[in-house]
Design a protein around this motif. Sequence first.
Motif, PDB file in Angstrom:
ATOM      1  N   LYS A  44      -9.463  78.354 111.298  1.00  0.00           N
ATOM      2  CA  LYS A  44      -9.347  79.766 111.704  1.00  0.00           C
ATOM      3  C   LYS A  44     -10.033  80.701 110.705  1.00  0.00           C
ATOM      4  O   LYS A  44     -10.836  81.559 111.089  1.00  0.00           O
ATOM      5  CB  LYS A  44      -7.856  80.161 111.826  1.00  0.00           C
ATOM      6  CG  LYS A  44      -7.053  79.249 112.739  1.00  0.00           C
ATOM      7  CD  LYS A  44      -5.586  79.659 112.810  1.00  0.00           C
ATOM      8  CE  LYS A  44      -4.813  79.578 111.497  1.00  0.00           C
ATOM      9  NZ  LYS A  44      -4.650  78.212 110.946  1.00  0.00           N
ATOM     10  N   THR A  45      -9.688  80.540 109.426  1.00  0.00           N
ATOM     11  CA  THR A  45     -10.279  81.408 108.399  1.00  0.00           C
ATOM     12  C   THR A  45     -11.800  81.207 108.340  1.00  0.00           C
ATOM     13  O   THR A  45     -12.561  82.175 108.250  1.00  0.00           O
ATOM     14  CB  THR A  45      -9.639  81.119 107.025  1.00  0.00           C
ATOM     15  OG1 THR A  45      -8.256  81.490 107.095  1.00  0.00           O
ATOM     16  CG2 THR A  45     -10.308  81.913 105.903  1.00  0.00           C
ATOM     17  N   THR A  46     -12.216  79.959 108.415  1.00  0.00           N
ATOM     18  CA  THR A  46     -13.657  79.675 108.385  1.00  0.00           C
ATOM     19  C   THR A  46     -14.360  80.334 109.578  1.00  0.00           C
ATOM     20  O   THR A  46     -15.466  80.862 109.427  1.00  0.00           O
ATOM     21  CB  THR A  46     -13.898  78.155 108.376  1.00  0.00           C
ATOM     22  OG1 THR A  46     -13.190  77.586 107.264  1.00  0.00           O
ATOM     23  CG2 THR A  46     -15.374  77.825 108.266  1.00  0.00           C
ATOM     24  N   GLN A  86      -8.619  90.452 104.252  1.00  0.00           N
ATOM     25  CA  GLN A  86      -8.329  89.101 103.761  1.00  0.00           C
ATOM     26  C   GLN A  86      -6.834  88.833 103.656  1.00  0.00           C
ATOM     27  O   GLN A  86      -6.043  89.766 103.562  1.00  0.00           O
ATOM     28  CB  GLN A  86      -8.940  88.921 102.368  1.00  0.00           C
ATOM     29  CG  GLN A  86     -10.393  89.263 102.306  1.00  0.00           C
ATOM     30  CD  GLN A  86     -11.299  88.070 102.534  1.00  0.00           C
ATOM     31  OE1 GLN A  86     -10.845  86.988 102.902  1.00  0.00           O
ATOM     32  NE2 GLN A  86     -12.580  88.284 102.322  1.00  0.00           N
ATOM     33  N   GLN A  87      -6.522  87.543 103.608  1.00  0.00           N
ATOM     34  CA  GLN A  87      -5.121  87.128 103.492  1.00  0.00           C
ATOM     35  C   GLN A  87      -4.526  87.562 102.148  1.00  0.00           C
ATOM     36  O   GLN A  87      -3.385  87.989 102.071  1.00  0.00           O
ATOM     37  CB  GLN A  87      -5.069  85.600 103.616  1.00  0.00           C
ATOM     38  CG  GLN A  87      -3.688  85.060 103.799  1.00  0.00           C
ATOM     39  CD  GLN A  87      -3.726  83.576 104.107  1.00  0.00           C
ATOM     40  OE1 GLN A  87      -4.779  83.005 104.377  1.00  0.00           O
ATOM     41  NE2 GLN A  87      -2.578  82.942 104.059  1.00  0.00           N
ATOM     42  N   ILE A  88      -5.311  87.451 101.093  1.00  0.00           N
ATOM     43  CA  ILE A  88      -4.856  87.868  99.759  1.00  0.00           C
ATOM     44  C   ILE A  88      -5.320  89.307  99.537  1.00  0.00           C
ATOM     45  O   ILE A  88      -6.513  89.584  99.636  1.00  0.00           O
ATOM     46  CB  ILE A  88      -5.488  86.984  98.656  1.00  0.00           C
ATOM     47  CG1 ILE A  88      -5.350  85.502  98.994  1.00  0.00           C
ATOM     48  CG2 ILE A  88      -4.902  87.320  97.291  1.00  0.00           C
ATOM     49  CD1 ILE A  88      -3.948  84.960  98.948  1.00  0.00           C
ATOM     50  N   LEU A 172      -8.430  90.279 111.124  1.00  0.00           N
ATOM     51  CA  LEU A 172      -7.261  90.247 110.242  1.00  0.00           C
ATOM     52  C   LEU A 172      -6.823  88.801 110.029  1.00  0.00           C
ATOM     53  O   LEU A 172      -6.518  88.095 110.999  1.00  0.00           O
ATOM     54  CB  LEU A 172      -6.112  91.044 110.868  1.00  0.00           C
ATOM     55  CG  LEU A 172      -6.372  92.539 111.104  1.00  0.00           C
ATOM     56  CD1 LEU A 172      -5.225  93.160 111.920  1.00  0.00           C
ATOM     57  CD2 LEU A 172      -6.517  93.273 109.776  1.00  0.00           C
ATOM     58  N   ASP A 173      -6.773  88.377 108.761  1.00  0.00           N
ATOM     59  CA  ASP A 173      -6.385  87.001 108.451  1.00  0.00           C
ATOM     60  C   ASP A 173      -4.961  86.973 107.893  1.00  0.00           C
ATOM     61  O   ASP A 173      -4.737  87.288 106.725  1.00  0.00           O
ATOM     62  CB  ASP A 173      -7.382  86.389 107.456  1.00  0.00           C
ATOM     63  CG  ASP A 173      -7.256  84.871 107.374  1.00  0.00           C
ATOM     64  OD1 ASP A 173      -6.309  84.307 107.974  1.00  0.00           O
ATOM     65  OD2 ASP A 173      -8.099  84.252 106.716  1.00  0.00           O
ATOM     66  N   GLU A 174      -4.032  86.580 108.719  1.00  0.00           N
ATOM     67  CA  GLU A 174      -2.610  86.468 108.353  1.00  0.00           C
ATOM     68  C   GLU A 174      -2.062  87.695 107.629  1.00  0.00           C
ATOM     69  O   GLU A 174      -1.513  87.579 106.523  1.00  0.00           O
ATOM     70  CB  GLU A 174      -2.384  85.198 107.524  1.00  0.00           C
ATOM     71  CG  GLU A 174      -2.730  83.959 108.325  1.00  0.00           C
ATOM     72  CD  GLU A 174      -2.186  82.669 107.718  1.00  0.00           C
ATOM     73  OE1 GLU A 174      -1.190  82.744 106.966  1.00  0.00           O
ATOM     74  OE2 GLU A 174      -2.739  81.610 108.016  1.00  0.00           O
ATOM     75  N   PRO A 175      -2.159  88.846 108.241  1.00  0.00           N
ATOM     76  CA  PRO A 175      -1.667  90.062 107.590  1.00  0.00           C
ATOM     77  C   PRO A 175      -0.151  90.056 107.372  1.00  0.00           C
ATOM     78  O   PRO A 175       0.342  90.774 106.504  1.00  0.00           O
ATOM     79  CB  PRO A 175      -2.070  91.182 108.559  1.00  0.00           C
ATOM     80  CG  PRO A 175      -2.202  90.508 109.888  1.00  0.00           C
ATOM     81  CD  PRO A 175      -2.717  89.131 109.573  1.00  0.00           C
TER      82      PRO A 175
HETATM   83 MG   LIG Z   1      -6.565  80.360 106.954  1.00  0.00          MG
END
Ligand SMILES: [Mg+2]
Length: 261
Positions: A44-46, A86-88, A172-175
């Motif tokens: 997913k992130t990729t 980003q997630q972080i 949005l990556d895992e907000p």
């Molecule tokens: Mg990910």
Amino acid sequence: MTRPLLEVAGVTVRFGGVTAVDDVSFDVHEGELLGLIGPNGAGKTTMLRAITGVVRTDSGKITLRGEPLDALSIDARIRKGLALSQQIVKPFREISVLDNVVLAAGFAKTRFPMGALLNLSQVAERKTAHAMLSRVDIAGYAEQSPAILPLGILKRLEMARALAQNPRLLLLDEPLAGLNSNESEALATTIADINRQGLTIILIEHNLGEILRVSRRLLVMDNGRKIADGVPMTVMSDPSVRTAYLGGEPAHVETPSHVLD
Ligand SMILES: [Mg+2]
Ligand SMILES: Nc1ncnc2c1ncn2[C@@H]1O[C@H](COP(=O)(O)OP(=O)(O)O)[C@@H](O)[C@H]1O
């Protein structure tokens, strides 16, 4: 039907021997809120990083409003209307919440973000920054330092920074990662509101309850491949999704008590 805002066609991304994204195709139409789910390591992130140009694709084509992105730098893609949250969360801790958003707003104008702070004519950027903080409900924190703020506020700051770039498509990556259930529900509602105000969003999220509540369409990845794409409740009852994503167990997903219209 109008041409999709984003077209992902046969995209593959390999890292050495690992095929992180394996021949994935999907479209995103203007105004959609697409949920992207799948187990850890699904790709997913990729996939989002391939869209923004953080990673290069090995094959396939990515098109925004009919324009191929593949040859463009990350900066150029941001200027075309992409924003990745980003997630972080990594705000600049030495400057105020407001100035963090001013920097992001200034990014649209200058290739040197720190130059935006030295630029005396930031009237427009400050106005944008105030508006974006209000949009994510943290206007009251404008003059505070990110160093002392809780994660829930920093996540909203990260979103305000992305919005300040005036994107056409927000990724949005895992907000919701790291937030408690009240904070998660509130942030998911804010994301749905931003979408309803007209911004197209792709949302990666582990929190199934919230993603089912706010998404109109779900795309499921497993092992780099797209295994389902459609209406959330139909997708969640798909046997291949249950097998791959939920380990073969029937999907114990509560129907949200108040699905957003
Ligand atoms: Mg990910
Ligand atoms: N920069 C990288 N270098 C090498 N392997 C990577 C890199 N990023 C991701 N991967 C690998 O690609 C696969 C997909 O990862 P990722 O896209 O992070 O999945 P997800 O976001 O769905 O958890 C995993 O096997 C992961 O280890």
